[in-house]
Design an enzyme around this catalytic site. Sequence first.
Site, PDB file in Angstrom:
ATOM      1  N   HIS A  47     -17.005  -4.704  52.610  1.00 47.75           N
ATOM      2  CA  HIS A  47     -16.358  -4.068  51.490  1.00 47.75           C
ATOM      3  C   HIS A  47     -15.216  -3.459  51.770  1.00 47.75           C
ATOM      4  CE1 HIS A  47     -16.060  -2.677  47.275  1.00 47.75           C
ATOM      5  NE2 HIS A  47     -17.133  -3.489  47.061  1.00 47.75           N
ATOM      6  N   ARG A  76     -12.521 -10.269  49.011  1.00 52.80           N
ATOM      7  CA  ARG A  76     -12.787  -8.848  49.912  1.00 52.80           C
ATOM      8  C   ARG A  76     -12.387  -9.053  51.298  1.00 52.80           C
ATOM      9  NH1 ARG A  76     -18.787  -7.917  47.337  1.00 52.80           N
ATOM     10  NH2 ARG A  76     -18.123  -6.847  45.391  1.00 52.80           N
ATOM     11  N   GLY A 106     -36.881 -11.012  44.715  1.00 54.46           N
ATOM     12  CA  GLY A 106     -38.316 -10.917  44.709  1.00 54.46           C
ATOM     13  C   GLY A 106     -39.163 -10.675  43.362  1.00 54.46           C
ATOM     14  N   HIS A 161     -21.173  -4.890  54.288  1.00 55.27           N
ATOM     15  CA  HIS A 161     -21.823  -4.599  53.000  1.00 55.27           C
ATOM     16  C   HIS A 161     -22.567  -5.784  52.677  1.00 55.27           C
ATOM     17  CE1 HIS A 161     -21.790  -3.957  48.576  1.00 55.27           C
ATOM     18  NE2 HIS A 161     -21.313  -5.168  48.304  1.00 55.27           N
ATOM     19  N   GLY A 192     -41.120  -8.851  49.423  1.00 54.82           N
ATOM     20  CA  GLY A 192     -39.644  -7.991  48.988  1.00 54.82           C
ATOM     21  C   GLY A 192     -39.644  -7.916  47.535  1.00 54.82           C
TER      22      GLY A 192
END
Length: 534
Positions: free
Chosen positions: A234, A271, A13, A331, A8
Amino acid sequence: MIDVLIIGSGGAGLTAALSAKNAGASVTVAGKAYPTNSQTSMAQGGMNAALGNVGEDHIRSHIADTIKSAKGLCDEAMVKQMCEEAPGTIAWLERLGVPFSRLDNGETGTQTIAQRQMGGASAKRACYAQDYTGLKILHTLYDTCLKEEINFLDEHYLLNLITEEGRVKGATFLEIRTGEVKQINAKSIVIATGGYGALYHGFTTNAYGSTGDGIAAVLRAGGAVSDMEFIQFHPTALKHSSILVSESARGEGGYLVNEKGERFVDELKPRDEVARAIFSQIQEGQRVFLDVRHLGEEKLMELLPQEVELCKLHEHVDPAKALIPIKPVAHYTMGGIEVDSMLEVNGIKGCFAVGECSNAKVHGANRLGGNSLLEITALGKLAGTNACKYTLDVSDTPADDTQRQKDAQEIETLLSQAEAVNFYPYRERLGNLFYHKVGIVRDNDHLHEAFAEVTAMQESQKEMGIADKSPANNQNLIEFLEFKNALLLAPAIITSAIERDESRGAHFKIGFESENEALKKHSIYHLGKEETCK
């Protein structure tokens, strides 16, 4: 044999790679795309750190806000560690060259890093670079990795981990450009492959490739995942494209209004609460909009230039003059690979996981806005350092190629067999199914229906195949492999949601609208079984 293999190439990463290299390890980063194409670039609003540059703030307040948002499901020691390291992490990124937005300090002529408020925060805490924060961090990390001469293997799609007696020995990859199945031997591995938001295909801010590839590989290798039911929606994505409009738009003073022009929620609540309020308006037949017209064109172009251009391009709306039509979409995935306090994968020695693919217990039931970029950098350092330490006492004898041969045979079979069923309509169906039945508001009837439909899809998968039979640069093949991983993870999400008969954070269930103290536990899932633990 490589000391540390990073799988990744996003922010987590790259940070882990720099940390491992700095600790003395030989490092290779393998990713299925290019580093600058990672999901980190979509984190626009900012990165939390209690610097106190704009009003009073304290690390203890950052810790308290994070714990409050997590709704009892975080590891408070891990939260404390992350938040305490935040100021130093910002300083480190600044030294590397991240161009954070600045504030003039008046007569002194000096400048400090600007900070804005995000949902759930008790202070203006998010350090930002206009509304390109993740992108700027990502590019700076990548440039630094190149300066450090870290080796990159781009367009390498992860197939499986290689383990022997509970220890990781490497991984197998499909080299996308050539179609060759390769084995990379490594003393330790850091998985930083991102989350699984793309299961909500068509209803997510995530790229199509966010299918939980690393998480699925860990499950196949005998590891566990946890808290998979906690998916953050989101509140503000563009209505027709699902492209993110950053929380920074509300942090700078934007309003949420229905088509009557009424504000119906405190825009800076966490959220999950804002997303449910918007969803409720939509369920009542109201269209919902983000209103930033009062901020003025000059301020919008100074602070939110990307949002302005995205709205013009995808919604044909100028935010300085018109309302922005929005909807809540998937999200961020709080759940992921079950790891310990060292970020080592439980059940697989020498394998570490960090970032959105990992459940380090810092987000719990609901991530605090601005903490994702902090996690990938503060904990990315920890993962890289610990992976390097692990290699000091590990044999450099490579594994045999049994796993590589098995994976090569599977790819050869996919390329040779007839395509009885086209999988693309099923990918669309899975996204629609998850958004409407495993979405913002859940109930057990719909969850059981979703589980039955996923089980039927898994059965149909046996007949699915690919139309493109060319071995090299075969995007059809990659997307099919991604879809298989999505279908592997789907039951973990649904069964965990069924078992959690309560509402907690991002998981809201009709008929069980309050928290249940008896369920203040982590859901743990292995292939073939689910259990609940404290």
